[in-house]
Design a protein around this motif. Structure first.
Motif, mmCIF file in Angstrom:
data_model
loop_
_atom_site.group_PDB
_atom_site.id
_atom_site.type_symbol
_atom_site.label_atom_id
_atom_site.label_comp_id
_atom_site.label_asym_id
_atom_site.label_seq_id
_atom_site.Cartn_x
_atom_site.Cartn_y
_atom_site.Cartn_z
ATOM 1 N N LEU A 98 0.826 -1.204 0.000
ATOM 2 C CA LEU A 98 0.000 0.000 0.000
ATOM 3 C C LEU A 98 0.861 1.255 0.000
ATOM 4 C CD1 LEU A 98 -2.876 -1.007 2.442
ATOM 5 C CD2 LEU A 98 -2.988 -0.790 -0.045
ATOM 6 N N GLU A 102 0.716 4.266 -2.880
ATOM 7 C CA GLU A 102 0.143 5.564 -2.501
ATOM 8 C C GLU A 102 0.278 6.627 -3.594
ATOM 9 O OE1 GLU A 102 -1.860 8.371 -0.213
ATOM 10 O OE2 GLU A 102 -1.663 6.239 0.211
ATOM 11 N N PHE A 105 -2.365 6.086 -6.148
ATOM 12 C CA PHE A 105 -3.693 6.494 -5.684
ATOM 13 C C PHE A 105 -3.877 7.997 -5.943
ATOM 14 C CE2 PHE A 105 -3.285 3.181 -2.012
ATOM 15 C CZ PHE A 105 -3.365 2.136 -2.927
ATOM 16 N N ALA A 143 -7.442 -4.575 0.590
ATOM 17 C CA ALA A 143 -7.740 -3.149 0.759
ATOM 18 C C ALA A 143 -8.986 -2.768 -0.039
ATOM 19 C CB ALA A 143 -6.541 -2.312 0.335
ATOM 20 N N ILE A 146 -10.042 1.005 0.339
ATOM 21 C CA ILE A 146 -9.205 1.901 -0.471
ATOM 22 C C ILE A 146 -9.585 1.762 -1.937
ATOM 23 C CG2 ILE A 146 -6.840 2.327 -1.275
ATOM 24 C CD1 ILE A 146 -5.906 1.534 1.572
ATOM 25 N N ASP A 147 -9.806 0.533 -2.367
ATOM 26 C CA ASP A 147 -10.202 0.287 -3.753
ATOM 27 C C ASP A 147 -11.505 1.017 -4.080
ATOM 28 O OD1 ASP A 147 -9.977 -0.803 -6.286
ATOM 29 O OD2 ASP A 147 -10.818 -2.741 -5.721
ATOM 30 N N THR A 149 -12.644 3.703 -2.618
ATOM 31 C CA THR A 149 -12.342 5.133 -2.685
ATOM 32 C C THR A 149 -11.787 5.495 -4.056
ATOM 33 O OG1 THR A 149 -11.920 5.264 -0.311
ATOM 34 C CG2 THR A 149 -10.969 6.999 -1.686
ATOM 35 N N LEU A 150 -10.880 4.683 -4.580
ATOM 36 C CA LEU A 150 -10.321 4.936 -5.910
ATOM 37 C C LEU A 150 -11.416 4.889 -6.973
ATOM 38 C CD1 LEU A 150 -7.043 2.822 -5.726
ATOM 39 C CD2 LEU A 150 -7.283 5.307 -5.492
#
Length: 194
Positions: A98, A102, A105, A143, A146-147, A149-150
Motif C-alpha cells: 500500500l 500511494e 492512488f 484493501a 481503499i479500492d 475510494t479509488l
C-alpha cells in the motif's frame, strides 16, 4: 497550491507546480473574515510531519473551489501535471504494498480531476493498482475500502452515475467493480444500483 490536494503533501509535489506560481499570486485573495480566522486558527502544519505541508481542510476546499471557478482550464492543467508526477514516483512499475501504491492512488485522483478518466482506468487503476485479473489491491492486499475510494473518482454521483468522460465499456466496468466492492463490504443497499 494546497487546494489541489486532499491530504498532506510533500514539498517536492508542490515544487512540481512551479510553472503556475504567477497564476496563484494573482488568483486567490483573502475575501472573508471567516477564512482569515481559519488561517489564524489552523496555520500551515509542516512541523507535525517533517517534509509534508498541510492546512485545514476547509481552507483547502475554499481555494480548490475558487480556483476551479475562476480558471477551470488551469485547474485541470495543474491536476494533469500532478498526475504525471505521481505516476512516476513508484520505484517499481507494479508496486506490491500500500505504501508503494500511494503515489498511484494520488495519480488516479489528479488524473480524474484533470479529465483523464479513461486513461486512469486503463493505465493506472487496472494495469498498476489492481494489476489486471489478479485484483491485487482488493484480493491480495485486502484493501477493499481503499479500492472503493479509488473507484469513487470515476463517478459523478458515487455508485449511480459514472463520469461522462468514460467510454461505455469503462462505465460498465467501474459500475461492476463498485457493485462487487460494496457487496464485499456488506453495503447491500448501496450495491444494488451499480
Amino acid at each position: 497550491f494546497l487546494g489541489l490536494f486532499d491530504r498532506p503533501v510533500s514539498e517536492e509535489a508542490i515544487a512540481q507546480l512551479h510553472p503556475f506560481s504567477n497564476l496563484f499570486k494573482t488568483l486567490h485573495k483573502l475575501s472573508t473574515l471567516k477564512l482569515i480566522y481559519l488561517e489564524k486558527q489552523h496555520p500551515i502544519l509542516s512541523e507535525e510531519k517533517p517534509g509534508l505541508v498541510d492546512c485545514h481542510p476547509l481552507i483547502r476546499e475554499h481555494y480548490s473551489e475558487s480556483f476551479k471557478a475562476e480558471d477551470p482550464g488551469e485547474w485541470q492543467a495543474c491536476h494533469a501535471l500532478l498526475c504525471e508526477y505521481f505516476q512516476l514516483l513508484p520505484e517499481r512499475e507494479m508496486p506490491d504494498t500500500l505504501d508503494e501504491m500511494e503515489p498511484l492512488f494520488m495519480a488516479i485522483r489528479h488524473g480524474c480531476l484533470s479529465g483523464k478518466h479513461n486513461e486512469m482506468v486503463r493505465e493506472v487503476y487496472w494495469a498498476r493498482v489492481v494489476q489486471g485479473i489478479h485484483a491485487y489491491l482488493p484480493h491480495k492486499l485486502g484493501a477493499v475500502g481503499i479500492d472503493l475510494t479509488l473507484l469513487s473518482y470515476f463517478f459523478e454521483i458515487p455508485w449511480k452515475s459514472p463520469a461522462k468522460e468514460l467510454t461505455p465499456k469503462n462505465k460498465a466496468l467501474v459500475l461492476s467493480w463498485a457493485g462487487f466492492r460494496l457487496q464485499v463490504l456488506g453495503k447491500f443497499d448501496e450495491c444494488v444500483s451499480p
